[in-house]
Write an enzyme that holds these catalytic residues in place. Sequence first.
Site, PDB file in Angstrom:
ATOM      1  N   ASP A  73     -36.513 -57.235  41.030  1.00  0.00           N
ATOM      2  CA  ASP A  73     -35.397 -58.174  41.189  1.00  0.00           C
ATOM      3  C   ASP A  73     -35.894 -59.582  41.448  1.00  0.00           C
ATOM      4  OD1 ASP A  73     -36.211 -57.088  43.748  1.00  0.00           O
ATOM      5  OD2 ASP A  73     -34.529 -58.161  44.652  1.00  0.00           O
TER       6      ASP A  73
ATOM      7  N   GLU B   6     -35.630 -56.011  46.599  1.00  0.00           N
ATOM      8  CA  GLU B   6     -36.525 -56.521  47.633  1.00  0.00           C
ATOM      9  C   GLU B   6     -36.018 -57.840  48.189  1.00  0.00           C
ATOM     10  OE1 GLU B   6     -39.871 -58.864  49.340  1.00  0.00           O
ATOM     11  OE2 GLU B   6     -38.607 -59.344  47.617  1.00  0.00           O
TER      12      GLU B   6
END
Length: 385
Positions: A76, A138
């Site tokens: 991400d 994350e």
Amino acid sequence: MSLPLNATKELLARLVAFDTTSSKTNIPLIRFVQDYLAGHGVESALVPTPDGEKASLFATIGPAGVPGVGLSGHTDVVPVTGQAWTSDPFTLTERAGKLYGRGSCDMKGYLAAVLAMVPAFKALPLKVPLHIIFSYDEEVGCTGVRPLVAELGRSLVRPRIVMVGEPTTMTVVDAHKGPMRWSVDVTGKAAHSSLPHLGVNAISYAARLIAELLVIEAELKTLSPQPRFDPPYNTLQVTEIEGGTASNIIPVPCWFGWEMRRLPGFDVSVVDARVRALAAKLTGEMQAAAPETGITISITNDVPAFLADASAEALPLALQLAGQNETFAVSYATEAGLFQAAGAPSFVCGPGHIDQAHKPDEFIAIAELEKCLAFLARLGAWAAA
């Protein structure tokens, strides 16, 4: 071994083209990685979210069922909204030895280097397997890797070492702070602003809590500093606030969020208890005037601080492969602490500099990718020996 730089750049271009902002799905990128690995004869397992919108990936090159070295990174990226880019953030653009694109530094450059090394890893007679571990979310609190970590030692082999490839300019990081975040909801009682004695002002009570947090913030700066970190103390700050309804109404709602980034070894429960004790006292005052009022405090995220296990083989190996004799500490958080807590000794080492991340025109220097590929090549040779 010839380093696959061109393949790394091509793979990075493909990865950057997937808009994996944390608010969106990462499945198209994960399917691309699965297909790429399968094309090289590498099977992978997914740990998806219940709705199937996101997934982490785990794959092994080398002996099956044997603890090896995990190569871990998140898929991400942070948003580009409101940022002034000079090129399309989701089209990798090369200029003057740098590759620009959202996530190029944090941390798709590392992912691309790992994937580019797959053919070379496959060609080696690996005695120690290499595990590819790609996670999600994350950037919103290291939440996506947790279900995968929970499967280590169960459906997935627990690595004996994990290399988290966050941007460190390929220096070895053995410690980082741990962020913890709280949400505070204050509920007052409405009244006309000309008659404040008939209401309970939620913003005023929130302000009293915030004033205490400012006192704690100042105290934390004086407690057992650790000079390896910048800044060398535990940090605390109010990061968000919202409240009130109209300028002539005693405010009923007020909400604020605050966070701490604590040093390894710091007992954050002391701060949590102090804030809750004040909140309980203030709630008593509020409810004496109106029983429906009150204060609710919730912990919304907790990422453990990280301090590498000095007795494990991870740090000596990392320093050997990096050709270094010194480790470093950083103030940002990674997934390393979660892996280590699950019994997989970890270190942080990856291409790029954190200063280049999260901002417009994020980039990674091609020289950093070359350093990462050389590190991974040495890791492969070690795993084969």
